[in-house]
Design an enzyme around this catalytic site. Structure first.
Site, PDB file in Angstrom:
ATOM      1  N   GLU A  79      -1.930  64.881  16.644  1.00 46.52           N
ATOM      2  CA  GLU A  79      -0.412  65.404  16.513  1.00 46.52           C
ATOM      3  C   GLU A  79       0.029  64.587  15.219  1.00 46.52           C
ATOM      4  O   GLU A  79       0.961  65.287  14.494  1.00 46.52           O
ATOM      5  CB  GLU A  79       0.290  65.130  17.766  1.00 46.52           C
ATOM      6  CG  GLU A  79      -0.138  65.927  18.936  1.00 46.52           C
ATOM      7  CD  GLU A  79      -0.415  67.432  18.762  1.00 46.52           C
ATOM      8  OE1 GLU A  79       0.392  67.825  17.855  1.00 46.52           O
ATOM      9  OE2 GLU A  79      -0.914  67.942  19.275  1.00 46.52           O
ATOM     10  N   HIS A 125      -0.562  66.501  12.068  1.00 45.79           N
ATOM     11  CA  HIS A 125       0.541  67.365  11.740  1.00 45.79           C
ATOM     12  C   HIS A 125       1.629  66.932  11.316  1.00 45.79           C
ATOM     13  O   HIS A 125       2.306  67.299  10.259  1.00 45.79           O
ATOM     14  CB  HIS A 125       0.792  68.064  13.337  1.00 45.79           C
ATOM     15  CG  HIS A 125      -0.334  69.040  13.620  1.00 45.79           C
ATOM     16  ND1 HIS A 125      -0.693  70.283  12.712  1.00 45.79           N
ATOM     17  CD2 HIS A 125      -0.622  69.217  14.882  1.00 45.79           C
ATOM     18  CE1 HIS A 125      -1.352  71.046  13.564  1.00 45.79           C
ATOM     19  NE2 HIS A 125      -1.677  70.497  14.820  1.00 45.79           N
ATOM     20  N   HIS A 144       1.580  66.133   7.731  1.00 45.29           N
ATOM     21  CA  HIS A 144       1.641  67.370   7.023  1.00 45.29           C
ATOM     22  C   HIS A 144       3.280  67.652   6.789  1.00 45.29           C
ATOM     23  O   HIS A 144       3.692  68.051   5.874  1.00 45.29           O
ATOM     24  CB  HIS A 144       1.128  68.578   7.692  1.00 45.29           C
ATOM     25  CG  HIS A 144       0.788  69.703   7.178  1.00 45.29           C
ATOM     26  ND1 HIS A 144       0.020  70.902   7.463  1.00 45.29           N
ATOM     27  CD2 HIS A 144       0.960  70.072   5.500  1.00 45.29           C
ATOM     28  CE1 HIS A 144      -0.097  71.726   6.647  1.00 45.29           C
ATOM     29  NE2 HIS A 144       0.273  71.117   5.241  1.00 45.29           N
TER      30      HIS A 144
END
Length: 676
Positions: free
Chosen positions: A467, A470, A473
């Site tokens: 996670e 992510h 990102h």
């Protein structure tokens, strides 16, 4: 009534004023924000200047900012901190939002302007990012009914409205079933094998609920240790069956009809738009492009993984036979897998947990992010939160604030199972300002008890890294337009940053930064690191086949016309036939709780986990070639992947980072599935 959702957010870095928001604020805020967004659209349509990129495409992308923020707050809380009232509001506002989306996509005058710009794009000298945005906006109309006649456009509106409500109802039903069940045990003899931490957590839960004994639930931190360690096979069977029949109990929370309604409506929608199936519609905007390519990819991987899976299953059967078990069942899977791991590698998950205190692991994630991307994380107390469990951080790079980060780690009643990353505000550049994102990670980890802090299983460690990949990102996003920022990328590319970050969990140099015994401070011993690495491919064949089975089930629901299918369970059984190892459990059904594809955004996209594994295995090879903390490799990954969002085609971005297309052999090699 003063509505905090409609006011300027004046908190630190314009964060959401969670403590001031009441449930009665949501619906009026949605109504007003939709009205404001419509006015912005009207201004674009009524502009008498010749349509161009700035006054049409750019203006369209920056419209509806207030509505986007209200939506992100509301629907994120509907996943992480919901209640009956919020769920009722969700059912009311979802059709409003669906209507609004269609009002834009089916606005003939607006589409005419967008098409004018699209047809003249060669006159504008657009950047790659601008070309991508123009293409996305144009397709947003053509792929959503702009070219349909009025009768079919009305049909589309009705379908979208129904789908929005059905998807919400599906998720509500799974959550209700999850919350409704508890296994109460008062005889301590039936709890043999369970680790002290699991027992203490179950005891604490019983006390909180003012009941005797121990209580186990379907929440993963409670469910998984029970299935892994409980010696009482009959209890494992009870709990496994309860978990497997969520949404499949012929009660008020039954999802069988909802599944069939969703897949048929999706298919009807696709056909209305000129596509053979929903999967054809979805995959047109994915790296994979076509359903057959996805099916071929999964079946090819199945061929390579199944021989290993067969051998692994035989090993589990042989081990279980020593306990006089003739037929291995699903509720035996985790239990005998853990026993086999201990036998093969002398590794017990409970041995590892003391070295993965949650707070230390978080600091490890932060330190690795610092070494790779020069990020620092400062926990702050003056950012408003939606729950007391939530931690808030300012994320900085070279001294400047890059992002706000919310972290929500523990299960509770109003929170759905699983783990996810989301955002409360996108990143964009406008009027010379780089407006930074507000990112959130949500997990369901083992809670602290009276005697122990939150100690993570190794699986939970990899989940946190996933996670956080992510989150990187989102936090490192550096694009001009909000709709191309952060994780706004092709769905089969979005898992690359998350999955590649998991690799650091298995590296000694990374583990030595944070894997310390919570009582003694002793670093994780080298022999345990070796065992982690040696066991990283443990039962990889079975795990791969399991993931493939979910991908094939997803495609089976979405790449065909299923109007003749009346029974969810029997259809699912048919699809699972080629990937099945354990006997079917008649009272269980996977599809009725398959939230990824019926509530989340993974319909026709579940394959992307395996697809992205090819990318991530190849990408991590680049780090290993130069060293896992190599600054230049990290700089390139940030510059060409993490910061770029959806500004260019994924393969173009990947090749800029890697210098070549990914090699699937990297995944097979890492997974131990490469045949010599």
């Amino acid at each position: 009534m003063d509505n905090p959702l409609l006011m300027e957010f004046t908190g630190i870095y314009q964060t959401a004023p969670f403590s001031k928001i009441k449930n009665e604020h949501y619906k009026p805020a949605f109504e007003k924000a939709i009205e404001m967004a419509k006015a912005e659209i009207d201004a674009i349509v009524e502009n008498t200047e010749e349509p161009n990129f700035q006054n049409t495409i750019e203006a369209l992308d920056f419209s509806g900012e207030k509505l986007d923020r209200i939506s992100s707050i509301f629907f994120n809380l509907n996943s992480a901190e919901t209640n009956d009232e919020i769920q009722k509001i969700a059912q009311e506002v979802s059709p409003m939002l669906s209507d609004f989306s269609n009002d834009i996509r089916l606005n003939k005058a607006l589409f005419k302007k967008v098409k004018t710009v699209f047809d003249k794009q060669n006159e504008y000298f657009l950047t790659t990012e601008q070309k991508t945005l123009l293409d996305k906006k144009y397709k947003g109309f053509t792929r959503n009914g702009a070219n349909l006649n009025e009768v079919d456009q009305q049909k589309l509106r009705e379908i979208d409205k129904k789908l929005a409500q059905l998807s919400l109802k599906f998720g509500e039903n799974v959550l209700a079933e999850n919350n409704a069940y508890e296994l109460q045990i008062t005889d301590e003899n039936r709890l043999k094998g369970l680790p002290d931490g699991a027992l203490e957590a179950a005891k604490l839960l019983a006390e909180e609920r003012k009941k005797d004994g121990w209580i186990f639930t379907l929440d993963i931190p409670s469910y998984l240790p029970f299935m892994t360690y409980a010696e009482d096979r009959s209890l494992r069977e009870i709990l496994a069956k309860e978990y497997g029949k969520r949404g499949f109990q012929q009660n008020n929370f039954d999802n069988q009809k909802i599944v069939l309604d969703i897949v048929n409506l999706r298919n009807e929608r696709a056909k209305l738009l000129g596509y053979p199936t929903h999967a054809h519609f979805v995959l047109e905007e994915r790296m994979a492009e076509k359903p057959q390519k996805v099916i071929d990819f999964l079946e090819d991987l199945l061929k390579k993984a199944k021989p290993a899976a067969v051998k692994e299953f035989e090993q589990l059967k042989e081990l279980a036979s020593k306990d006089q078990i003739e037929a291995l069942q699903k509720w035996d899977s985790s239990y005998y897998s853990e026993k086999l791991k201990k036998q093969l590698f002398d590794l017990d998950e409970e041995q590892l947990k003391p070295y993965f205190k949650l707070e230390n692991t978080i600091q490890g994630v932060f330190e690795i992010s610092n070494r790779l991307y020069n990020l620092t994380f400062e926990e702050v107390q003056d950012i408003d939160k939606y729950h007391e469990d939530v931690k808030t951080y300012l994320v900085k790079k070279n001294g400047e604030v890059l992002s706000v980060l919310y972290a929500d780690f523990f299960p509770r009643k109003g929170k759905r199972n699983g783990a996810w990353m989301t955002s409360y505000k996108s990143q964009w550049k406008k009027d010379g300002v780089n407006s930074r994102p507000h990112i959130s990670i949500v997990c369901n980890f083992t809670k602290p008890t009276k005697t122990k802090p939150s100690l993570l299983t190794f699986n939970e460690v990899t989940t946190l890294f996933h996670e956080f990949g992510h989150a990187l990102h989102g936090m490192l996003a550096n694009t001009t337009y909000p709709s191309l920022s952060g994780t706004s990328v092709y769905w089969d590319f979005v898992e690359l940053p998350s999955q590649v970050f998991e690799n650091w969990c298995y590296e000694e140099d990374a583990l030595n930064l944070f894997a310390k015994h919570y009582e003694t401070g002793e670093l994780i011993p080298f022999e345990l690191i070796e065992k982690i690495k040696n066991s990283s491919n443990f039962l990889e064949g079975l795990a791969t086949v399991r993931q493939i089975s979910f991908g094939l089930l997803d495609m089976a629901w979405h790449a065909k016309d299923l109007s003749a299918i009346k029974d969810v369970k029997s259809y699912e059984e048919l699809i699972f036939e080629q990937t099945k190892f354990y006997p079917d459990v008649p009272e269980n059904c996977m599809s009725t709780a398959f939230s990824h594809i019926f509530q989340g955004g993974y319909s026709s996209g579940y394959y992307s986990y395996k697809w992205a594994e090819v990318l991530d295995a190849d990408a991590f090879e680049a780090f290993k070639e130069k060293g896992i903390f190599d600054k230049e490799t990290a700089r390139k990954f940030e510059e060409f992947v993490l910061s770029q969002g959806g500004t260019d085609k994924p393969m173009t971005l990947y090749k800029k980072f890697r210098g070549k297309e990914p090699d699937a052999k990297a995944l097979l090699k890492r997974a131990g599935l490469l045949q010599n």
